[in-house]
Design a protein around this motif. Structure first.
Motif, PDB file in Angstrom:
ATOM      1  N   LEU A 150       5.754  -7.510   1.849  1.00 25.70           N
ATOM      2  CA  LEU A 150       5.699  -7.474   2.452  1.00 25.70           C
ATOM      3  C   LEU A 150       6.516  -7.156   3.981  1.00 25.70           C
ATOM      4  O   LEU A 150       6.221  -6.050   4.547  1.00 25.70           O
ATOM      5  N   SER A 151       7.339  -7.867   3.744  1.00 27.12           N
ATOM      6  CA  SER A 151       8.494  -6.948   5.112  1.00 27.12           C
ATOM      7  C   SER A 151       8.734  -5.968   4.913  1.00 27.12           C
ATOM      8  O   SER A 151       9.285  -5.289   5.618  1.00 27.12           O
ATOM      9  N   LEU A 152       9.455  -6.375   3.247  1.00 27.43           N
ATOM     10  CA  LEU A 152       9.368  -4.798   3.017  1.00 27.43           C
ATOM     11  C   LEU A 152       8.757  -3.357   3.554  1.00 27.43           C
ATOM     12  O   LEU A 152       8.914  -2.048   4.355  1.00 27.43           O
ATOM     13  N   VAL A 153       6.862  -3.653   3.446  1.00 26.49           N
ATOM     14  CA  VAL A 153       6.756  -2.537   3.167  1.00 26.49           C
ATOM     15  C   VAL A 153       6.248  -1.947   4.818  1.00 26.49           C
ATOM     16  O   VAL A 153       6.237  -0.935   5.371  1.00 26.49           O
ATOM     17  N   ASP A 154       6.747  -3.471   5.171  1.00 24.27           N
ATOM     18  CA  ASP A 154       6.484  -3.423   7.361  1.00 24.27           C
ATOM     19  C   ASP A 154       7.340  -2.384   8.174  1.00 24.27           C
ATOM     20  O   ASP A 154       7.151  -1.441   8.836  1.00 24.27           O
ATOM     21  N   GLN A 155       8.812  -2.945   7.067  1.00 26.87           N
ATOM     22  CA  GLN A 155      10.309  -2.174   7.950  1.00 26.87           C
ATOM     23  C   GLN A 155       9.865  -0.656   7.064  1.00 26.87           C
ATOM     24  O   GLN A 155      10.309  -0.035   7.937  1.00 26.87           O
ATOM     25  N   ILE A 156       9.385  -0.081   6.158  1.00 23.19           N
ATOM     26  CA  ILE A 156       9.316   0.868   5.681  1.00 23.19           C
ATOM     27  C   ILE A 156       8.087   2.003   6.795  1.00 23.19           C
ATOM     28  O   ILE A 156       8.270   2.909   7.213  1.00 23.19           O
ATOM     29  N   VAL A 157       7.700   1.535   6.417  1.00 24.75           N
ATOM     30  CA  VAL A 157       5.910   2.235   7.798  1.00 24.75           C
ATOM     31  C   VAL A 157       6.103   1.684   8.862  1.00 24.75           C
ATOM     32  O   VAL A 157       6.563   3.288   9.148  1.00 24.75           O
ATOM     33  N   ARG A 158       7.273   0.681   9.429  1.00 24.36           N
ATOM     34  CA  ARG A 158       7.760   1.539  10.652  1.00 24.36           C
ATOM     35  C   ARG A 158       9.054   2.501  10.717  1.00 24.36           C
ATOM     36  O   ARG A 158       8.946   3.581  11.820  1.00 24.36           O
ATOM     37  N   ALA A 159       9.483   2.709  10.161  1.00 24.30           N
ATOM     38  CA  ALA A 159      10.320   3.893  10.021  1.00 24.30           C
ATOM     39  C   ALA A 159       9.719   5.468   9.308  1.00 24.30           C
ATOM     40  O   ALA A 159       9.904   6.098  10.427  1.00 24.30           O
ATOM     41  N   HIS A 160       8.078   5.332   9.489  1.00 25.17           N
ATOM     42  CA  HIS A 160       7.472   7.041   9.478  1.00 25.17           C
ATOM     43  C   HIS A 160       7.076   6.636  10.473  1.00 25.17           C
ATOM     44  O   HIS A 160       6.465   7.523  10.905  1.00 25.17           O
ATOM     45  N   HIS A 161       7.448   5.663  11.282  1.00 22.34           N
ATOM     46  CA  HIS A 161       6.815   5.620  13.070  1.00 22.34           C
ATOM     47  C   HIS A 161       5.248   5.069  13.049  1.00 22.34           C
ATOM     48  O   HIS A 161       4.379   6.096  13.402  1.00 22.34           O
ATOM     49  N   GLY A 162       4.391   4.553  11.652  1.00 24.73           N
ATOM     50  CA  GLY A 162       3.635   4.392  11.047  1.00 24.73           C
ATOM     51  C   GLY A 162       3.223   2.793  11.341  1.00 24.73           C
ATOM     52  O   GLY A 162       4.208   2.092  12.243  1.00 24.73           O
ATOM     53  N   ARG A 163       2.451   1.792  11.057  1.00 28.26           N
ATOM     54  CA  ARG A 163       2.508   0.899  11.098  1.00 28.26           C
ATOM     55  C   ARG A 163       1.323   0.334  10.134  1.00 28.26           C
ATOM     56  O   ARG A 163       0.869   0.787   9.311  1.00 28.26           O
ATOM     57  N   VAL A 164       1.761  -1.505   9.911  1.00 25.22           N
ATOM     58  CA  VAL A 164       0.153  -1.890   9.239  1.00 25.22           C
ATOM     59  C   VAL A 164      -0.518  -2.553   9.496  1.00 25.22           C
ATOM     60  O   VAL A 164       0.018  -3.472  10.560  1.00 25.22           O
ATOM     61  N   GLU A 165      -1.610  -3.180   9.159  1.00 23.04           N
ATOM     62  CA  GLU A 165      -2.708  -4.102   9.574  1.00 23.04           C
ATOM     63  C   GLU A 165      -3.160  -4.489   8.761  1.00 23.04           C
ATOM     64  O   GLU A 165      -2.930  -3.996   7.465  1.00 23.04           O
ATOM     65  N   VAL A 166      -3.550  -6.053   8.682  1.00 27.25           N
ATOM     66  CA  VAL A 166      -4.066  -7.104   7.760  1.00 27.25           C
ATOM     67  C   VAL A 166      -5.432  -7.631   8.974  1.00 27.25           C
ATOM     68  O   VAL A 166      -5.478  -8.045  10.054  1.00 27.25           O
ATOM     69  N   ALA A 167      -6.427  -7.555   7.671  1.00 27.08           N
ATOM     70  CA  ALA A 167      -7.610  -8.463   7.807  1.00 27.08           C
ATOM     71  C   ALA A 167      -7.915  -9.301   6.897  1.00 27.08           C
ATOM     72  O   ALA A 167      -8.321  -9.017   6.107  1.00 27.08           O
ATOM     73  N   SER A 168      -8.091 -10.518   7.220  1.00 29.67           N
ATOM     74  CA  SER A 168      -8.466 -10.932   6.185  1.00 29.67           C
ATOM     75  C   SER A 168      -9.085 -12.425   6.273  1.00 29.67           C
ATOM     76  O   SER A 168      -9.169 -12.748   7.650  1.00 29.67           O
ATOM     77  N   THR A 169      -9.879 -13.455   5.735  1.00 28.42           N
ATOM     78  CA  THR A 169     -10.857 -14.484   5.128  1.00 28.42           C
ATOM     79  C   THR A 169     -10.260 -14.890   4.510  1.00 28.42           C
ATOM     80  O   THR A 169     -10.469 -14.980   2.891  1.00 28.42           O
ATOM     81  N   PRO A 170     -10.316 -15.957   5.177  1.00 31.32           N
ATOM     82  CA  PRO A 170      -9.728 -17.258   3.416  1.00 31.32           C
ATOM     83  C   PRO A 170     -11.287 -17.542   2.532  1.00 31.32           C
ATOM     84  O   PRO A 170     -12.129 -17.819   2.818  1.00 31.32           O
ATOM     85  N   GLY A 171     -10.711 -17.631   1.593  1.00 32.71           N
ATOM     86  CA  GLY A 171     -12.257 -17.323   0.033  1.00 32.71           C
ATOM     87  C   GLY A 171     -12.167 -15.861   0.807  1.00 32.71           C
ATOM     88  O   GLY A 171     -13.586 -16.307  -0.879  1.00 32.71           O
ATOM     89  N   GLU A 172     -12.674 -15.032   1.293  1.00 36.89           N
ATOM     90  CA  GLU A 172     -13.001 -13.634   0.912  1.00 36.89           C
ATOM     91  C   GLU A 172     -12.168 -12.806   0.740  1.00 36.89           C
ATOM     92  O   GLU A 172     -12.416 -11.362  -0.519  1.00 36.89           O
ATOM     93  N   GLY A 173     -11.007 -12.776   1.253  1.00 36.96           N
ATOM     94  CA  GLY A 173     -10.157 -11.809   0.508  1.00 36.96           C
ATOM     95  C   GLY A 173      -9.766 -10.996   1.789  1.00 36.96           C
ATOM     96  O   GLY A 173      -9.670 -11.404   3.024  1.00 36.96           O
TER      97      GLY A 173
END
Length: 285
Positions: free
Chosen positions: A235-258
């Motif tokens: 996930l650290s790599l995903v975040d760094q690479i996407v930011r290098a594209h001037h983008g961002r990573v968002e996450v939404a999560s609910t324990p037990g649901e996904g």
């Protein structure tokens, strides 16, 4: 007068003592923080080495066992032989991804890795990744669905780097799913950007852990997550690479649901890929 001189001297002495005390306290605080930080880094790196070692040993052991079985012809049917061959391929892919993560992390840390931007069709990129990952999904018993609308804009991106990001997100979705083995990959245009979302029906992430999951070497150790081994780099790599594209990573999560991880990459102005609607495997319910 002597009395006023004595008072001034006493005031100056008290001021000097106060300043020195503040300096000593500040230095002590900084020193303690530094020591604590170094201890934390040692613990994190020790955990990282332990996890990577485990991640390397497990597929190597599986591959060796499968090769020995094939070499000594201990299988009873062509189907069983094919199963062992597929196992070798799957575990080899797992090793390759781990090594790629470590190498990419090292290059990013040293400033040697940079993204090479070209005009990229998101439809083609996502479809190629799903085709590459199809064997893993089939072997793990997953249902998956790919949803890409017509006329999705192209992105100015490094195709190989984005494929690596998507593979990491898919790998996480597989690792952290339990009985509900369903994965969906959805691409959309959103506010001048193209979003690529990977959703699963896995164990989810607690709200208090969401803020640190993109940190280097960090692996959540609460709930059921700690039972899954990993290097804490994906996930650290995903975040760094996407930011290098001037983008961002968002996450939404609910324990037990996904969880839903979404990469947002700036769309290429005036660029559109070939329209298509794609679906792989069995549609998720």
């Amino acid at each position: 007068s002597p009395a006023s001189d004595a008072q001034r001297f006493l005031f100056a002495l008290m001021l000097f003592v106060g300043v020195m005390t503040a300096v000593l306290l500040g230095a002590t605080y900084v020193g303690v923080r530094y020591i604590v930080r170094q201890i934390e880094l040692v613990q994190v790196k020790s955990s990282f080495v332990s996890n990577v070692t485990h991640e390397l040993k497990t597929p190597i052991a599986v591959i060796r066992l499968a090769v020995e079985t094939l070499e000594m012809r201990r299988f009873r049917s062509p189907d069983e032989e094919e199963k062992y061959l597929r196992t070798i391929l799957k575990e080899s892919d797992r090793l390759t991804q781990l090594v790629d993560n470590i190498l990419d992390f090292s290059r990013l840390e040293s400033g040697q890795k940079s993204v090479r931007l070209t005009s990229v069709s998101v439809e083609e990129l996502v479809s190629n990744v799903l085709e590459t990952y199809r064997l893993r999904l089939e072997d793990e018993g997953f249902q998956w669905h790919l949803d890409i609308p017509q006329g999705l804009p192209r992105v100015h991106a490094d195709a190989i780097a984005l494929q690596h990001c998507l593979l990491n997100l898919l790998d996480n979705a597989v690792k952290y799913s339990r009985d509900r083995k369903e994965i969906k990959v959805v691409a959309r245009e959103r506010d001048g950007m193209v979003s690529i979302a990977v959703s699963d029906r896995g164990i989810g992430i607690a709200a208090e852990d969401l803020g640190r999951i993109f940190d280097k070497f960090v692996r959540v150790e609460t709930g059921l997550v700690h039972t899954v081994k990993g290097a804490g780099l994906g996930l650290s790599l995903v975040d760094q690479i996407v930011r290098a594209h001037h983008g961002r990573v968002e996450v939404a999560s609910t324990p037990g649901e996904g969880s839903i991880f979404t990469m947002l990459i700036p769309a290429e102005r005036g660029g559109h890929g070939a329209p298509q609607e794609s679906q792989g495997g069995s549609p998720a319910a």
